[in-house]
Each structure stands twice: as structure tokens, then as C-alpha cells.
Design an enzyme around this catalytic site. Structure first.
Site, PDB file in Angstrom:
ATOM      1  N   LYS A   1      30.486  14.963  -7.202  1.00 52.53           N
ATOM      2  CA  LYS A   1      30.323  14.173  -8.429  1.00 52.53           C
ATOM      3  C   LYS A   1      31.446  14.411  -9.449  1.00 52.53           C
ATOM      4  O   LYS A   1      31.753  13.530 -10.252  1.00 52.53           O
ATOM      5  CB  LYS A   1      28.963  14.462  -9.085  1.00 52.53           C
ATOM      6  CG  LYS A   1      27.788  13.918  -8.299  1.00 52.53           C
ATOM      7  CD  LYS A   1      26.471  14.138  -9.015  1.00 52.53           C
ATOM      8  CE  LYS A   1      25.306  13.665  -8.168  1.00 52.53           C
ATOM      9  NZ  LYS A   1      24.035  13.679  -8.884  1.00 52.53           N
TER      10      LYS A   1
ATOM     11  N   GLU B   1      32.679   5.403 -20.285  1.00 51.74           N
ATOM     12  CA  GLU B   1      32.635   6.388 -21.387  1.00 51.74           C
ATOM     13  C   GLU B   1      31.559   7.457 -21.180  1.00 51.74           C
ATOM     14  O   GLU B   1      31.804   8.642 -21.388  1.00 51.74           O
ATOM     15  CB  GLU B   1      32.397   5.681 -22.739  1.00 51.74           C
ATOM     16  CG  GLU B   1      33.673   5.187 -23.406  1.00 51.74           C
ATOM     17  CD  GLU B   1      34.773   6.232 -23.512  1.00 51.74           C
ATOM     18  OE1 GLU B   1      34.525   7.319 -24.075  1.00 51.74           O
ATOM     19  OE2 GLU B   1      35.895   5.984 -23.020  1.00 51.74           O
TER      20      GLU B   1
ATOM     21  N   ALA C   1      24.907  17.568 -11.635  1.00 50.37           N
ATOM     22  CA  ALA C   1      23.663  16.956 -12.116  1.00 50.37           C
ATOM     23  C   ALA C   1      23.239  17.550 -13.453  1.00 50.37           C
ATOM     24  O   ALA C   1      22.707  16.851 -14.322  1.00 50.37           O
ATOM     25  CB  ALA C   1      22.551  17.143 -11.089  1.00 50.37           C
TER      26      ALA C   1
ATOM     27  N   TYR D   1      12.768  16.390  -4.886  1.00 51.35           N
ATOM     28  CA  TYR D   1      11.636  15.491  -4.613  1.00 51.35           C
ATOM     29  C   TYR D   1      11.069  15.730  -3.218  1.00 51.35           C
ATOM     30  O   TYR D   1      10.042  15.164  -2.855  1.00 51.35           O
ATOM     31  CB  TYR D   1      12.071  14.029  -4.755  1.00 51.35           C
ATOM     32  CG  TYR D   1      13.178  13.650  -3.797  1.00 51.35           C
ATOM     33  CD1 TYR D   1      12.889  13.103  -2.553  1.00 51.35           C
ATOM     34  CD2 TYR D   1      14.507  13.881  -4.126  1.00 51.35           C
ATOM     35  CE1 TYR D   1      13.893  12.786  -1.667  1.00 51.35           C
ATOM     36  CE2 TYR D   1      15.518  13.567  -3.240  1.00 51.35           C
ATOM     37  CZ  TYR D   1      15.210  13.023  -2.011  1.00 51.35           C
ATOM     38  OH  TYR D   1      16.210  12.721  -1.117  1.00 51.35           O
TER      39      TYR D   1
ATOM     40  N   GLY E   1      11.679  14.863  -9.082  1.00 50.95           N
ATOM     41  CA  GLY E   1      12.847  14.017  -9.312  1.00 50.95           C
ATOM     42  C   GLY E   1      12.838  12.673  -8.630  1.00 50.95           C
ATOM     43  O   GLY E   1      13.841  11.956  -8.676  1.00 50.95           O
TER      44      GLY E   1
END
Length: 248
Positions: free
Chosen positions: A69, A81, A133, A210, A231
Site C-alpha cells: 500500500k 489528496e 492500514a 474478518y 472488518g
């Protein structure tokens, strides 16, 4: 230009992928038989440009998961942004001129998912873990005016370590969010190393995991009367936001 029909999830060791199943079922329900969603499982982020080489015009969108990520950002032409401020991207849109635009929909999914559980006394949150995350979670909490502290294994001025956690901290920080993979299937008997004995009915425990539906982290909270949330809804919401971005 040929019609773009491909979507995928970029990550490492992602055979368990929520996204592939979710989007494949979505395409089927919508009658979009020409669309496909596959796992783009690569051992190093440096392989990403080669993966897309001569194939950009086939892709419309890519989701990004652990551990890319943050590192994928260097390959993008433009970054939204919100994603810039967060410092992590989980959604890539491929434009008609084959430019890669990066977005973050994790913060949106998390915020929408946790908001119904927030009570007046939930003023401060602990974020367990410091990966990509966790940055999106911090960004969402900031938008919700909830103060937060990261909890990490390594010492840093602006963070708690797991060893530092005590009753006083737990009385002050009544929202606890697990952004680590600890407790994910098949390691269902593991949980973050926190003093669960200080959890009360005033606490809200949120786990990005999850699978299993109730991690050991959540079970320990439930035992002590805390509100809990896994989640799964966050993943659904961020996936739908990705779909919206790809089609806008």
C-alpha cells in the site's frame, strides 16, 4: 482502444483474497460477464511495472493490499489528496491514456463502519500496529475528532509500546483498533498482546480481521462486555468505493 475488462488485487501471498471473490460475484450479479478480477500476487513490488507492461489498456482498476500500500505509490502518475495525506494507496484507477491514479478507500470504509458504534465517551483510541492500514485508520479518527495513539513493538516518542499499556491508559483510551494481522485464520488462537483484564463495557473493540468472524481479540472484549466489530463491513464499503472510483 480495446474495452478494458480486467481488474485485480495487487499483493503478496493473497490466495485468501476477499476482493477476488467479492468482485467476481458482483460482476456475475450485474451481468457483466466480460469483466474479470484476478490476484496479482508478486514477491516484490519492483515487479509491478512489468506486470502491467503492454497490458495497461486491459486494466480499468487495481486494488492494493499488504504489503504494497505504501511502496506502490512510487509507480503512480497522480495521487489523490486523501491518499497523499495518509501515505498509503489501496485503489488504483487506470485512465484512458494509461496513467495510474492512486486513491485510499480504506479510511472511508473504516469511518462508515465504526461511526454507528461511537458513543460520547469514546474520545480516544489506541491503534494496534503501524502498517499501511493503520495510517488510514488514524486519518479517519482525525476526521471524527477522536484522539489516537499508535501501539507498536518498538519504542518511539509518539507511540506506546505493548509493555506500557496499563489500567490508566485503558481508562483513558476506550476505543481499541487492531490493524495487525495477528489472529487471522488459521492462527485463530493468537491475539495482540494487550492487558485484556482492563477492558470494560465502556470499550469498543474493532478488528480489521474478518476471518474468523470473531477473532480472539474480539472474543476477549465481548467476554468483558465491550462492544465489538470486525472488518468485513469495512472491506465491503471500501470495495464499493473503489468500484465507484473506477467507473467515475
Amino acid at each position: 482502444m480495446s474495452k478494458r475488462t480486467k481488474f485485480g488485487l495487487l499483493g503478496k501471498d493473497i490466495s485468501y483474497s476477499f476482493s477476488r471473490k467479492y468482485f467476481s460475484e458482483k460482476f456475475e450479479k450485474l451481468g457483466l460477464a466480460d469483466l474479470t478480477y484476478s490476484n496479482l500476487d508478486i514477491p516484490e513490488i519492483e515487479e509491478f511495472p512489468f506486470l502491467l507492461y503492454h497490458r495497461e489498456d486491459e486494466y480499468q482498476g487495481i486494488n492494493v493490499t499488504i504489503p504494497y500500500k505504501e511502496s506502490v505509490m512510487r509507480y503512480l502518475h497522480e495521487i489523490d489528496e486523501d491518499a497523499k495525506k495518509i501515505g498509503a494507496v489501496n485503489t488504483i484507477k487506470v485512465t484512458n491514456d494509461n496513467k495510474l491514479f492512486g486513491y485510499n478507500t480504506d479510511f472511508y470504509g473504516f469511518q462508515k463502519s465504526i461511526e454507528p458504534f461511537i458513543k460520547n465517551h469514546h474520545k480516544k483510541a489506541l491503534i494496534l500496529g503501524t502498517g499501511g492500514a493503520s495510517k488510514a485508520i488514524a486519518y479517519a479518527l482525525k476526521k471524527m475528532n477522536i484522539a489516537y495513539k499508535f501501539v507498536s513493538r518498538s519504542k518511539a516518542e509518539d507511540k506506546f509500546t505493548y509493555e506500557m499499556l496499563n489500567q490508566q491508559i485503558f481508562e483513558e483510551y476506550t476505543v481499541i483498533i487492531n490493524s495487525t494481522p495477528v489472529g487471522t485464520f488459521p492462527n485463530v488462537n493468537e491475539s495482540p498482546n494487550i492487558p485484556f483484564e482492563f477492558i470494560t463495557e465502556k470499550h469498543l473493540l474493532f478488528d480489521l480481521i474478518y476471518n474468523p468472524e470473531q477473532s480472539k481479540f474480539l472474543k476477549e472484549g465481548l467476554k468483558r462486555g465491550a462492544a465489538i466489530k470486525n472488518g468485513y463491513e469495512m472491506l465491503e464499503l471500501q470495495a464499493e468505493k473503489s468500484w465507484e472510483i473506477w467507473n467515475s
